[in-house]
Design a protein around this motif. Structure first.
Motif, PDB file in Angstrom:
ATOM      1  N   SER A  39       7.794 -33.918 -23.937  1.00 58.31           N
ATOM      2  CA  SER A  39       6.854 -34.672 -24.780  1.00 58.31           C
ATOM      3  C   SER A  39       7.614 -35.647 -25.671  1.00 58.31           C
ATOM      4  O   SER A  39       8.742 -35.382 -26.088  1.00 58.31           O
ATOM      5  CB  SER A  39       6.023 -33.723 -25.646  1.00 58.31           C
ATOM      6  N   TYR A  40       6.955 -36.751 -25.980  1.00 57.95           N
ATOM      7  CA  TYR A  40       7.564 -37.779 -26.828  1.00 57.95           C
ATOM      8  C   TYR A  40       7.793 -37.243 -28.237  1.00 57.95           C
ATOM      9  O   TYR A  40       6.951 -36.545 -28.799  1.00 57.95           O
ATOM     10  CB  TYR A  40       6.669 -39.016 -26.886  1.00 57.95           C
ATOM     11  N   GLU A  41       8.946 -37.588 -28.805  1.00 56.87           N
ATOM     12  CA  GLU A  41       9.260 -37.312 -30.202  1.00 56.87           C
ATOM     13  C   GLU A  41       9.778 -38.597 -30.829  1.00 56.87           C
ATOM     14  O   GLU A  41      10.312 -39.470 -30.135  1.00 56.87           O
ATOM     15  CB  GLU A  41      10.306 -36.197 -30.310  1.00 56.87           C
ATOM     16  N   ALA A  42       9.628 -38.698 -32.146  1.00 59.88           N
ATOM     17  CA  ALA A  42       9.929 -39.965 -32.830  1.00 59.88           C
ATOM     18  C   ALA A  42      11.352 -40.450 -32.583  1.00 59.88           C
ATOM     19  O   ALA A  42      11.595 -41.645 -32.434  1.00 59.88           O
ATOM     20  CB  ALA A  42       9.662 -39.813 -34.333  1.00 59.88           C
ATOM     21  N   HIS A  43      12.321 -39.513 -32.524  1.00 60.06           N
ATOM     22  CA  HIS A  43      13.721 -39.930 -32.379  1.00 60.06           C
ATOM     23  C   HIS A  43      13.989 -40.608 -31.037  1.00 60.06           C
ATOM     24  O   HIS A  43      14.995 -41.302 -30.874  1.00 60.06           O
ATOM     25  CB  HIS A  43      14.651 -38.728 -32.525  1.00 60.06           C
TER      26      HIS A  43
END
Length: 789
Positions: free
Chosen positions: A517-521
């Motif tokens: 899943s996408y994460e901000a970093h």
């Protein structure tokens, strides 16, 4: 209090010391003698500050009323009398008596008591506070502005702590939610907006990390049951020390805007539906290039998707001399009638063409026409406007270009069709999906909780990794899935797809059959990739690489071997995963230098290892596709062995299935030369690609390593048990040794030993360890083998 006042009186015995101390702390210091009346005589004033008090040298010795006018004298005498009567400190603020300037001061009067407990002297310490008062006024004005903004803004404002407790709201917030002050202030965000608990948790977490959120859209119900749409911005609030102390959210009611956009979308859908369902072929050309073709036109041109014709010159497809004809993708020429309707579109020359075949076109089979990227993005935008929770899954087939080369392009296309059919049969009809590029598929769906998306992604993964029947043989593929959420994408379809793409990139770095899943970093992933690629070329020279060793245990021969695993410690980024830097090394050809360094270091470590162990231990070293295709590989290996004084029989080269089929003839010749030199050859990660053990019979292989993804599920998954059992059985028929990697539990080890898998490797026995730790690790494993499993 008396003791505190007598202390300065003791100091008064050394008047010079007293005034020196006071001068360092205050702008002006007065020493006043208390006389009958009481009256107050100036005994001493800080000599450098006389002008601030509007005094002269000759005023020293005079009473207050002798120096100042009646108004000022009465005010000062009043304060001094208070100090005498109370025998305690008195503080007050007053305008200073500076000529031609308006200044303000804060004074503290300190009464000094004599032995009779009478006030005999008063020390007055004065500090100018003009600038401080101006700042206070400015702060008061700012507070008034904030209050005015809170009161009159058309946006709803909510001030809350980092636990979600609401501290303050404005009138618009009460109007927006249809609630009273008592129903909001003192409650939590979870109480006021309960349907967004998961999102609120994420927001509070981000704010506590100092990260703002912008343009997050929420759909809510008011107290009256009315549906409203709100755009939310949230920011952390900092104190003077830079610590985050609260959060601030502004909510703008965008219901009218959303309703207008929905109406425009509906109108656009109507027009699109008219064009799409029009019985004749329609093509739109802008500046002599095709920009649109409806489904009838695509079938007429025998195109699978709009991408087959988009942005290509119209002359490639349509000819008007000598008679109007079109040329299909397969080269067939079809006589047609063409009606052209020019119309203005911004500043471009645009034409709508209605194309009719002169004779009926026989359609033998109606094939599936994928929606194109543009239509997918439009439908995704619609989904974002109608649902709060939206996610995009981007699915990639592991090393599809190798599969295409191995199977042939026709069979590669057949595989893609079967993947598409599985998605079509698995996905809920309300979900949107498409083949977005050659070997990538995108799915967009709405959800109530993110757990639903995780379960859905894992279900898709399991469906897609089941075997495929292609060209009368079973083929297995590996996949990667990247997941992006609308919550992170500011309601932008392009951003949502880009976030899924970044998550997919990270999924690829973690192996096969991975969901990420996408994460901000991850937004910094590509910047990091460039920086790492630049640094990788000098990693060998700078001594940033090192080797770890993971044991392989042979329970039947009671022996050990180890696998050499290269690791990289970057001076800025720290430890970089091999799954991240090895593909970079392949792309930039640095893999040749890394490969030579690994073999040379393994030779040197082997010499040290033999000093601490009695067994003749083999070291496995990985060879990449780029290395195997290098014409210099064999000579380089011979040179290293000669320089380091090592025997080839002490080493195993591990290669992957995809490495072998890149150029099978060349690879076979290279492997045979290495075998003649004395090396053993193992196939790593077996089972995640598409080749078969029968196919591997062409190659001079000694060992097969079953991929960890099968080992992880052998206890609870019957299919994994059957696959592992079949690989072991077939490998033994081909006289190959079998190694199982990724063994993490005793149950897995017992099952594999029962199935006569010769070698086991994994965290259950040992994680990769340094050369220094290896002898003690081997000793512990020897003790383990003595006891029954």
């Amino acid at each position: 209090m008396e003791e505190k006042i007598r202390l300065p009186h003791a100091l008064f015995s050394n008047e010079q010391l007293l005034f020196h101390m006071m001068d360092q702390l205050f702008d002006i210091v007065f020493l006043m003698k208390v006389e009958k009346g009481p009256r107050f005589r100036y005994v001493r004033v800080s000599p450098t500050a006389l002008h601030l008090a509007n005094l002269r040298e000759e005023d020293i010795g005079k009473y207050i009323e002798d120096v100042y006018d009646e108004h000022v004298a009465n005010h000062l005498n009043f304060q001094y009398i208070r100090a005498c009567k109370t025998k305690s400190l008195v503080s007050f603020r007053a305008r200073m008596n500076v000529k031609d300037d308006i200044r303000f001061a804060e004074s503290t009067l300190i009464p000094l008591l004599n032995e009779k407990n009478e006030v005999s002297y008063i020390v007055a310490c004065t500090r100018e506070i003009t600038d401080m008062l101006k700042k206070e006024e400015q702060l008061e004005e700012a507070q008034q502005l904030i209050d005015s903004l809170f009161t009159h803004s058309q946006e709803a404002f909510i001030l809350f702590d980092l636990f979600g407790h609401i501290i303050r709201v404005n009138e618009e917030t009460k109007r927006l939610f249809g609630l009273q002050q008592k129903d909001i202030v003192g409650k939590t965000l979870f109480d006021v907006i309960p349907v967004y608990k998961e999102n609120i948790d994420q927001t509070l977490q981000r704010l506590s990390e100092g990260k703002p959120l912008h343009a997050i859209r929420l759909t809510m119900k008011t107290k009256n049951g009315e549906t409203i749409y709100v755009s939310v911005n949230a920011s952390p609030l900092f104190n003077k020390d830079g610590n985050i102390i609260a959060g601030f959210a502004s909510l703008l009611n965008i219901t009218d805007l959303i309703q207008t956009q929905k109406q425009l979308k509906q109108s656009e859908k109507l027009h699109r539906h008219v064009v799409e369902t029009f019985p004749e072929a329609i093509m739109i050309c802008t500046n002599q290039q095709v920009t649109y073709a409806n489904a009838v036109a695509l079938r007429m041109f025998k195109a699978s998707t709009i991408e087959d014709v988009r942005n290509k010159p119209v002359q490639q497809w349509i000819h008007t001399v000598p008679e109007p004809t079109i040329t299909a993708i397969d080269g067939e020429t079809i006589p047609v009638q063409i009606d052209i309707l020019p119309f203005p579109y911004e500043t471009n020359r645009t034409e709508l063409m209605i194309i009719k075949p002169s004779e009926p076109i026989v359609v033998h089979e109606k094939e599936k026409v994928y929606i194109d990227r543009t239509e997918f993005m439009e439908k995704l935008a619609d989904l974002l406007f109608t649902h709060e929770g939206v996610a995009v899954l981007l699915i990639d087939i592991h090393q599809f270009k190798f599969i295409n080369s191995f199977l042939g392009y026709e069979n590669g296309d057949e595989l893609l069709k079967q993947v598409g059919m599985r998605l079509h049969n698995t996905i809920h009809p309300k979900a949107i999906w498409t083949r977005i590029t050659g070997d990538q598929f995108a799915i967009a769906l709405s959800y109530e909780s993110q757990e639903e998306v995780k379960q859905f992604a894992n279900m898709i993964k399991e469906v897609l990794i089941e075997p495929y029947l292609i060209a009368q043989q079973q083929i297995r593929i590996g996949i990667h899935i990247g997941v992006g959420y609308a919550y992170d994408a500011k309601l932008c379809a392009e951003t949502l797809l880009n976030n899924a793409e970044k998550a997919l990139y990270f999924a690829k770095t973690e192996g096969t059959n991975v969901v990420k899943s996408y994460e901000a970093h991850m937004s910094d992933a590509f910047t990091r990739k460039i920086q790492l690629e630049n640094a990788l070329s000098s990693a060998v020279k700078n001594g940033e690489l090192f080797l770890l060793y993971q044991p392989k245990i042979n329970f039947y021969a009671r022996s050990f071997s180890v696998e050499a695993l290269v690791r990289w410690k970057h001076p800025q980024f720290g430890f970089v995963s091999p799954a991240e830097f090895i593909p970079m090394a392949e792309e930039t050809n640095v893999i040749h230098d890394i490969g030579k360094w690994v073999l040379r270091q393994a030779c040197r470590d082997l010499s040290l290892l033999r000093q601490h162990t009695t067994n003749r231990m083999k070291i496995a070293v990985n060879l990449s596709a780029k290395q195997l295709l290098d014409e210099q590989l064999f000579e380089d290996i011979q040179h290293i062995l000669q320089e380091e004084g090592c025997d080839a029989s002490c080493f195993i080269f591990e290669i992957t299935e995809t490495t072998m089929i890149k150029n099978p003839e060349h690879v076979v010749k290279t492997l045979e030369r290495l075998k003649q030199l004395g090396f053993s050859i193992a196939v790593d990660d077996f089972g995640v690609s598409y080749s078969s053990l029968e196919y591997l019979n062409r190659f001079p292989i000694d060992e097969v390593k079953i991929d960890r993804s099968f080992i992880q599920n052998i206890i609870n998954n019957e299919k994994s048990k059957e696959i592992v059992s079949a690989i072991i059985s077939l490998a033994h028929k081909l006289r190959l040794t079998v190694t199982a990697e990724g063994v993490e539990t005793k149950e897995q080890a017992q099952f594999l030993i029962e199935k006569q898998c010769e070698q086991l490797q994994g965290f259950y026995f040992s994680r990769p360890v340094s050369l220094e730790q290896l002898p003690s690790t081997i000793a512990s494993l020897q003790n383990m083998m003595k006891s029954p499993m």
